[in-house]
Motif scaffolding. Sequence first.
Motif, PDB file in Angstrom:
ATOM      1  N   MET A   1    -118.932  -2.035 -13.049  1.00  0.00           N
ATOM      2  CA  MET A   1    -119.550  -1.144 -14.029  1.00  0.00           C
ATOM      3  C   MET A   1    -121.005  -0.879 -13.661  1.00  0.00           C
ATOM      4  SD  MET A   1    -117.978  -2.731 -17.529  1.00  0.00           S
ATOM      5  CE  MET A   1    -119.077  -1.863 -18.596  1.00  0.00           C
ATOM      6  N   LEU A   2    -121.726  -1.906 -13.249  1.00  0.00           N
ATOM      7  CA  LEU A   2    -123.132  -1.751 -12.892  1.00  0.00           C
ATOM      8  C   LEU A   2    -123.290  -0.827 -11.688  1.00  0.00           C
ATOM      9  CD1 LEU A   2    -126.016  -2.590 -13.547  1.00  0.00           C
ATOM     10  CD2 LEU A   2    -125.726  -4.503 -11.987  1.00  0.00           C
ATOM     11  N   ARG A   3    -122.419  -0.985 -10.679  1.00  0.00           N
ATOM     12  CA  ARG A   3    -122.456  -0.094  -9.515  1.00  0.00           C
ATOM     13  C   ARG A   3    -122.191   1.346  -9.919  1.00  0.00           C
ATOM     14  NH1 ARG A   3    -119.397  -3.836  -6.793  1.00  0.00           N
ATOM     15  NH2 ARG A   3    -117.587  -2.482  -6.968  1.00  0.00           N
ATOM     16  N   ASN A   4    -121.205   1.566 -10.789  1.00  0.00           N
ATOM     17  CA  ASN A   4    -120.899   2.922 -11.242  1.00  0.00           C
ATOM     18  C   ASN A   4    -122.058   3.525 -12.033  1.00  0.00           C
ATOM     19  OD1 ASN A   4    -118.373   3.064 -10.076  1.00  0.00           O
ATOM     20  ND2 ASN A   4    -117.324   2.304 -11.893  1.00  0.00           N
ATOM     21  N   ILE A   5    -122.673   2.744 -12.900  1.00  0.00           N
ATOM     22  CA  ILE A   5    -123.802   3.233 -13.696  1.00  0.00           C
ATOM     23  C   ILE A   5    -124.962   3.618 -12.791  1.00  0.00           C
ATOM     24  CG2 ILE A   5    -125.572   2.522 -15.350  1.00  0.00           C
ATOM     25  CD1 ILE A   5    -123.355   0.834 -16.715  1.00  0.00           C
ATOM     26  N   LEU A   6    -125.304   2.754 -11.857  1.00  0.00           N
ATOM     27  CA  LEU A   6    -126.425   3.044 -10.953  1.00  0.00           C
ATOM     28  C   LEU A   6    -126.108   4.220 -10.030  1.00  0.00           C
ATOM     29  CD1 LEU A   6    -127.593  -0.571 -10.055  1.00  0.00           C
ATOM     30  CD2 LEU A   6    -128.637   1.050 -11.649  1.00  0.00           C
TER      31      LEU A   6
END
Length: 73
Positions: free
Chosen positions: A53-58
């Motif tokens: 999720m963090l990779r997708n958000i960034l």
Amino acid sequence: VPQDSPLKAVQMLWVNLIMDTLASLALATEPPTEALLLRRPYGRDHPLVSGTMLRNILGHAAYQLLVIFTLLF
């Protein structure tokens, strides 16, 4: 960088209302699956945002910044 906002305060409130309504409808209309109802809850020590999720958000934030700066300048 332009100093004035492209939207006035009331227009921003309408955009926020529409976006929040569509997002809540998307969450509310997905039917629960049996596996989701039977799984145990996550503990307090588990992270709220996973690595994926963090990779997708960034990644989305970087893409949106690239597009907006390309259009702005």
